[in-house]
Design a protein around this motif. Structure first.
Motif, mmCIF file in Angstrom:
data_model
loop_
_atom_site.group_PDB
_atom_site.id
_atom_site.type_symbol
_atom_site.label_atom_id
_atom_site.label_comp_id
_atom_site.label_asym_id
_atom_site.label_seq_id
_atom_site.Cartn_x
_atom_site.Cartn_y
_atom_site.Cartn_z
ATOM 1 N N LEU A 147 7.618 10.043 -2.141
ATOM 2 C CA LEU A 147 7.389 8.632 -1.796
ATOM 3 C C LEU A 147 6.048 8.403 -1.101
ATOM 4 C CD1 LEU A 147 10.969 7.533 -0.702
ATOM 5 C CD2 LEU A 147 9.842 7.250 -2.921
ATOM 6 N N ASP A 148 5.267 9.444 -0.931
ATOM 7 C CA ASP A 148 3.900 9.289 -0.417
ATOM 8 C C ASP A 148 3.005 8.978 -1.608
ATOM 9 O OD1 ASP A 148 4.817 9.915 2.104
ATOM 10 O OD2 ASP A 148 4.251 12.024 1.964
ATOM 11 N N SER A 149 3.257 7.835 -2.199
ATOM 12 C CA SER A 149 2.584 7.455 -3.436
ATOM 13 C C SER A 149 2.666 5.944 -3.594
ATOM 14 C CB SER A 149 3.255 8.168 -4.622
ATOM 15 O OG SER A 149 4.648 7.989 -4.591
ATOM 16 N N THR A 150 2.089 5.448 -4.667
ATOM 17 C CA THR A 150 2.052 4.006 -4.917
ATOM 18 C C THR A 150 2.554 3.727 -6.321
ATOM 19 O OG1 THR A 150 0.131 3.777 -3.469
ATOM 20 C CG2 THR A 150 0.540 1.975 -5.011
ATOM 21 N N LEU A 151 3.467 2.766 -6.434
ATOM 22 C CA LEU A 151 3.921 2.318 -7.744
ATOM 23 C C LEU A 151 2.940 1.276 -8.255
ATOM 24 C CD1 LEU A 151 6.039 2.159 -10.022
ATOM 25 C CD2 LEU A 151 7.117 0.316 -8.708
ATOM 26 N N LEU A 152 2.436 1.490 -9.454
ATOM 27 C CA LEU A 152 1.568 0.525 -10.125
ATOM 28 C C LEU A 152 2.351 -0.081 -11.279
ATOM 29 C CD1 LEU A 152 -1.723 2.631 -10.440
ATOM 30 C CD2 LEU A 152 -1.047 1.113 -8.579
ATOM 31 N N ILE A 153 2.355 -1.403 -11.365
ATOM 32 C CA ILE A 153 2.950 -2.082 -12.509
ATOM 33 C C ILE A 153 1.795 -2.622 -13.333
ATOM 34 C CG2 ILE A 153 4.484 -3.905 -13.302
ATOM 35 C CD1 ILE A 153 6.026 -3.622 -10.688
ATOM 36 N N LEU A 154 1.698 -2.128 -14.551
ATOM 37 C CA LEU A 154 0.580 -2.452 -15.430
ATOM 38 C C LEU A 154 1.005 -3.426 -16.516
ATOM 39 C CD1 LEU A 154 -0.674 1.206 -16.040
ATOM 40 C CD2 LEU A 154 -1.416 -0.366 -14.263
ATOM 41 N N ASP A 155 0.099 -4.314 -16.848
ATOM 42 C CA ASP A 155 0.238 -5.176 -18.015
ATOM 43 C C ASP A 155 -0.898 -4.782 -18.935
ATOM 44 O OD1 ASP A 155 0.656 -7.106 -19.903
ATOM 45 O OD2 ASP A 155 0.176 -8.804 -18.614
ATOM 46 N N GLY A 156 -0.574 -3.980 -19.939
ATOM 47 C CA GLY A 156 -1.636 -3.414 -20.761
ATOM 48 C C GLY A 156 -2.437 -2.433 -19.923
ATOM 49 N N VAL A 157 -3.723 -2.686 -19.781
ATOM 50 C CA VAL A 157 -4.577 -1.786 -19.005
ATOM 51 C C VAL A 157 -4.881 -2.323 -17.610
ATOM 52 C CG1 VAL A 157 -5.618 -0.750 -21.055
ATOM 53 C CG2 VAL A 157 -6.672 -2.771 -20.027
ATOM 54 N N GLU A 158 -4.313 -3.452 -17.260
ATOM 55 C CA GLU A 158 -4.591 -4.078 -15.965
ATOM 56 C C GLU A 158 -3.447 -3.857 -14.975
ATOM 57 O OE1 GLU A 158 -7.537 -5.222 -15.368
ATOM 58 O OE2 GLU A 158 -8.075 -4.869 -17.454
ATOM 59 N N SER B 227 -1.132 -5.170 -12.384
ATOM 60 C CA SER B 227 -0.622 -6.485 -11.996
ATOM 61 C C SER B 227 0.003 -6.480 -10.608
ATOM 62 C CB SER B 227 0.424 -6.970 -12.998
ATOM 63 O OG SER B 227 -0.184 -7.229 -14.239
ATOM 64 N N ALA B 228 0.532 -5.327 -10.184
ATOM 65 C CA ALA B 228 1.155 -5.229 -8.865
ATOM 66 C C ALA B 228 1.078 -3.785 -8.380
ATOM 67 C CB ALA B 228 2.600 -5.689 -8.921
ATOM 68 N N GLU B 229 0.962 -3.626 -7.072
ATOM 69 C CA GLU B 229 0.958 -2.316 -6.429
ATOM 70 C C GLU B 229 1.956 -2.339 -5.276
ATOM 71 O OE1 GLU B 229 -2.747 -0.458 -5.340
ATOM 72 O OE2 GLU B 229 -3.834 -1.666 -6.814
ATOM 73 N N PHE B 230 2.773 -1.277 -5.189
ATOM 74 C CA PHE B 230 3.743 -1.152 -4.110
ATOM 75 C C PHE B 230 3.618 0.231 -3.486
ATOM 76 C CE2 PHE B 230 5.667 -4.184 -7.074
ATOM 77 C CZ PHE B 230 6.099 -5.185 -6.224
ATOM 78 N N PRO B 231 3.096 0.337 -2.246
ATOM 79 C CA PRO B 231 3.126 1.638 -1.565
ATOM 80 C C PRO B 231 4.592 2.028 -1.325
ATOM 81 C CG PRO B 231 1.628 0.099 -0.479
ATOM 82 C CD PRO B 231 2.413 -0.687 -1.484
ATOM 83 N N LEU B 232 5.023 3.142 -1.888
ATOM 84 C CA LEU B 232 6.440 3.497 -1.852
ATOM 85 C C LEU B 232 6.915 3.902 -0.466
ATOM 86 C CD1 LEU B 232 6.837 5.345 -5.252
ATOM 87 C CD2 LEU B 232 7.296 2.959 -4.687
ATOM 88 N N GLN B 233 6.028 4.429 0.366
ATOM 89 C CA GLN B 233 6.448 4.825 1.711
ATOM 90 C C GLN B 233 6.821 3.606 2.556
ATOM 91 O OE1 GLN B 233 3.470 5.452 0.371
ATOM 92 N NE2 GLN B 233 1.836 4.891 1.749
ATOM 93 N N ASN B 234 6.434 2.403 2.134
ATOM 94 C CA ASN B 234 6.763 1.182 2.877
ATOM 95 C C ASN B 234 8.050 0.526 2.415
ATOM 96 O OD1 ASN B 234 4.342 1.518 4.215
ATOM 97 N ND2 ASN B 234 3.232 0.100 2.922
ATOM 98 N N ILE B 235 8.667 1.029 1.348
ATOM 99 C CA ILE B 235 9.887 0.434 0.807
ATOM 100 C C ILE B 235 11.076 0.990 1.580
ATOM 101 C CG2 ILE B 235 11.300 0.079 -1.247
ATOM 102 C CD1 ILE B 235 8.462 -1.124 -1.457
ATOM 103 N N LYS B 236 11.932 0.131 2.026
ATOM 104 C CA LYS B 236 13.114 0.558 2.791
ATOM 105 C C LYS B 236 14.306 0.628 1.890
ATOM 106 C CE LYS B 236 11.166 -0.328 6.966
ATOM 107 N NZ LYS B 236 10.576 0.530 7.696
#
Length: 154
Positions: A132-143, A145-154
């Motif tokens: 969880l010391d990582s970041t989830l990236l949600i991509l739309d094609g090559v862009e 669209s959203a980033e979520f640092p996983l260590q901050n998710i409860k």
């Protein structure tokens, strides 16, 4: 001045990916380390808190559009334990598999999973600890669209 500003604004709108990314919320994360297959798997439940579906707006002249894709960007410690993609400027773990519906229904949760290759000889307890010391990236094609640092998710 207007001739310069308009293309910049247009590009910004075009490059931001799908609409309503601010309505997405990670409601659950599970990580699994499969020692036999050297696999780190992430299972996500992501809720669209909005009233409209969120789908890919990516379009290109080819036959196989990328659509919405989830990827986990590791921090340095996790990256040292994982097989990494070569010949790229991005820090990417070697993908094994992924699955999703490809869009987010309004006012409901969607389920996604992604899995990555753990290096031979890596300490599995450390992989689990740093997953969880990582970041989830949600991509739309090559862009992105959203980033979520996983260590901050409860």
């Amino acid at each position: 001045m207007k001739k310069v500003l308009f293309p910049i604004v247009f590009l910004f709108i075009f490059l931001t990916g799908f609409d309503h990314a601010e309505n997405l919320e990670i409601t659950k994360i599970e990580t699994t380390v499969d020692e036999a297959n050297h696999e780190l798997r992430y299972d996500f439940e992501i809720k669209n808190n909005g009233n409209e579906p969120i789908k890919s707006e990516f379009d290109y002249p080819g036959s196989h559009p990328y659509g919405i894709e989830l990827v986990v960007k590791p921090n340095e410690e996790l990256a040292g334990l994982m097989e990494m993609e070569e010949n790229t400027k991005h820090q990417k773990m070697l993908s094994l598999s992924s699955g999703s519906r490809g869009f987010f229904e309004p006012n409901s949760e969607s389920y996604f999973y992604v899995s990555y290759q753990i290096k031979n000889g890596a300490n599995f307890a450390k992989v689990k600890k740093h997953a969880l010391d990582s970041t989830l990236l949600i991509l739309d094609g090559v862009e992105v669209s959203a980033e979520f640092p996983l260590q901050n998710i409860k």
